[in-house]
Write a protein that holds these residues in place. Structure first.
Motif, PDB file in Angstrom:
ATOM      1  N   ARG B 112       0.832  -1.215   0.000  1.00  0.00           N
ATOM      2  CA  ARG B 112       0.000   0.000   0.000  1.00  0.00           C
ATOM      3  C   ARG B 112       0.859   1.254   0.000  1.00  0.00           C
ATOM      4  O   ARG B 112       0.561   2.227  -0.675  1.00  0.00           O
ATOM      5  N   GLU B 115       2.019   1.928  -3.457  1.00  0.00           N
ATOM      6  CA  GLU B 115       0.946   2.410  -4.340  1.00  0.00           C
ATOM      7  C   GLU B 115       0.604   3.871  -4.035  1.00  0.00           C
ATOM      8  O   GLU B 115       0.384   4.680  -4.941  1.00  0.00           O
ATOM      9  N   ILE B 267      -7.692   2.184  -0.517  1.00  0.00           N
ATOM     10  CA  ILE B 267      -6.481   1.721   0.182  1.00  0.00           C
ATOM     11  C   ILE B 267      -6.641   1.934   1.690  1.00  0.00           C
ATOM     12  O   ILE B 267      -6.310   1.051   2.494  1.00  0.00           O
ATOM     13  N   ASP B 270      -9.033  -0.696   3.003  1.00  0.00           N
ATOM     14  CA  ASP B 270      -8.397  -2.020   3.067  1.00  0.00           C
ATOM     15  C   ASP B 270      -7.479  -2.123   4.275  1.00  0.00           C
ATOM     16  O   ASP B 270      -7.480  -3.127   4.997  1.00  0.00           O
ATOM     17  N   ALA B 271      -6.700  -1.059   4.483  1.00  0.00           N
ATOM     18  CA  ALA B 271      -5.755  -1.070   5.614  1.00  0.00           C
ATOM     19  C   ALA B 271      -6.506  -1.160   6.936  1.00  0.00           C
ATOM     20  O   ALA B 271      -6.138  -1.922   7.837  1.00  0.00           O
TER      21      ALA B 271
END
Lengths: 257, 290
Positions: B112, B115, B267, B270-271
């Motif tokens: 991550r 990205e 992101i 998701d984290a």
């Protein structure tokens, strides 16, 4: 029941506002607002320059028939697009003011670096108009009405009249009468005759038509009304740009080749 | 037989861990000298080139830039066209070539952090494109209006046209396509091959290409105008209007910001989801216990 729903929704919004992010910080905001200012200013400036630029370059072209009719149309397009983008993304009623500030800065950089210091025209002959008060008015109308339709109808009028009033303050000294070579002219006319523009056809004659001065300037108000009508059209051109060229494409792809 | 089958089918190797660059203090994904560095350098370089060209004009326009038949004009101005086009050409081939060449080796499975860094670099490139759009559509056009309404033109390659039409206009195409190549090769979750060609880039690239193509119509229009109506220079003349279309199509640049900020939120989600899953379950305490 209704209040509990509102409480839940308020709680959700509070949690969203107070959420701790790992990677998203204020630098993203700063980079967006600063770098977007360039493209916004550029789009607004090129639209103004190539649709109505001549009427804004010179004091004597800032007349009471064309300047206030064409310029509001040309300059409302990008503010309208930004109103849509910022209202849609953040519910910020700031798009027109943001664009007006960007346009103002871009125009003044051009007037100083190119018009004054490149071809040596005096700045009080080539000064730029301002759109910031008109932008604040139009954003205020969007904030109050929360409707693009009403903003197009009422806001376009506010944009046109706000534009005229704000700039009339700067233009008025140049409309004072003076006698030049036996003729009664305005100070702006004298500027146009004195500072030769070799490539425009009007350097030997007065730009503003005589009828505007003999009809006790009532044409000015007719021009403002017509300018408002054109600005409504310009507003919807801007809405098209904001809706279909800026927001609609997000996450959309053409078919794979 | 069983042994043969076992040998024929290679053992499935484990997927390598996503690439995560080493942590360097001050050079993180959202540090000014990290992911944001190009977002600062690139616009400053573009503005620097524009200012340098403007200073060059200040010295060489009025002595040697008004009569295209002189040898000084040839060396100072016509050669500036050649140098500009060559410079943009070399930069374009080098940058696009580097983007495509390195795309074969850079990791596609990334952490991550990596990205986010790439999205920051992408925003830097979008910002540079935005600054270039300003230089194309405001900085030089203002000069063009000032110059051509007050001075007689005797060539299509005038002093004010050269930096605008032959340096920053083609550079706009380079930046828009280059930014796409960066997104296409470095941000597979947003612009990966399986998704197709994004409308956002279609509009932005169309804007920059339209601008370059319009140069031809502009010069043709000036030749018509010169012949029919005398040497008159109205800036809001009809054959200038298609340049405006470019400013409108450039609205697609907002979709680039929109697409990538949505990915950033994904992101983050998701984290957060992963951390919640990894966290030990809260211990229940029986009533009256402890």
């Amino acid at each position: 029941m209704a209040s509990s729903v509102i409480d839940v929704r308020a709680g959700e919004l509070r949690a969203l506002a107070n959420r701790e992010y790992r990677y998203i910080d204020r630098k993203w905001d700063l980079m967006f607002w600063v770098t977007a200012a360039f493209v916004v200013g550029a789009a607004a400036n090129i639209t103004m320059l190539l649709f109505a630029g001549d009427w804004d370059f010179w004091t004597d072209w800032k007349d009471r028939q064309w300047w206030m009719t064409i310029t509001p149309f040309a300059t409302i397009i990008i503010p309208s697009a930004l109103q849509y983008i910022q209202w849609r993304a953040w519910r910020f009623p700031t798009g027109a003011t943001y664009t007006a500030v960007c346009l103002f800065l871009c125009t003044w950089v051009g007037r100083l670096i190119q018009w004054k210091y490149f071809i040596n025209m005096p700045i009080n002959f080539v000064w730029s108009a301002t759109w910031i008060p008109a932008g604040i008015l139009m954003d205020f109308i969007l904030m109050q009405t929360r409707s693009f339709i009403l903003t197009s109808l009422v806001g376009a009028g506010a944009w046109t009249i706000g534009y005229w009033v704000a700039n009339y303050i700067m233009l008025a000294p140049f409309l004072q009468p003076t006698v030049f070579m036996g003729h009664t002219l305005t100070v702006a006319d004298v500027q146009g005759i004195t500072y030769i523009r070799a490539q425009t056809p009007e350097y030997l004659r007065v730009i503003e038509r005589g009828s505007l001065r003999t009809f006790l300037q009532e044409t000015q108000y007719v021009s403002l009304a017509f300018g408002t009508t054109l600005a409504v059209v310009g507003y919807w051109i801007g809405q098209f740009i904001g809706r279909y060229l800026s927001v609609w494409p997000i996450g959309r792809f053409l078919k794979q080749v | 037989m069983t042994q043969q089958i076992t040998q024929a089918v290679p053992e499935r190797s484990e997927q390598p861990a996503p690439y995560d660059p080493p942590v360097v203090p001050g050079r993180g994904p959202t540090d000014w000298r990290g992911g944001w560095a190009w977002g600062i350098y690139a616009p400053l370089i573009l503005l620097g080139v524009a200012v340098a060209f403007r200073i060059y004009q200040a010295f060489f326009t009025f002595p040697w830039g008004l009569d295209s038949s002189t040898p000084q004009f040839f060396w100072l101005w016509r050669m500036a066209v050649v140098v500009s086009l060559l410079g943009v050409g070399i930069f374009t081939v080098s940058w696009w070539g580097w983007l495509l060449q390195t795309a074969r080796t850079i990791p596609q499975r990334i952490s991550r952090r990596e990205e986010v860094r790439r999205i920051a670099v992408f925003w830097g490139l979008v910002g540079a494109t935005s600054v270039n759009l300003y230089i194309e559509a405001s900085f030089w056009p203002n000069q063009d209006g000032a110059f051509h309404q007050t001075l007689v033109r005797d060539t299509a390659f005038t002093v004010s046209h050269i930096p605008m039409f032959y340096l920053f206009f083609p550079l706009g195409v380079t930046l828009a396509v280059g930014t796409y190549l960066y997104g296409r090769t470095r941000l597979p979750n947003v612009y990966g091959a399986g998704k197709g060609f994004p409308w956002s880039f279609f509009l932005l690239i169309a804007a920059t290409v339209t601008e370059v193509a319009q140069v031809a119509m502009n010069e043709w229009g000036h030749s018509v105008n010169f012949g029919n109506a005398g040497a008159e220079e109205f800036f809001s003349v009809w054959f200038h209007w298609p340049f405006v279309l470019y400013g409108w199509l450039a609205g697609g640049i907002f979709a680039l910001w929109g697409e990538t900020i949505l990915r950033l939120y994904q992101i983050e989600d998701d984290a957060e989801r992963e951390e919640t899953a990894d966290a030990p379950a809260p211990q229940t305490v029986p009533a009256g216990g402890a």
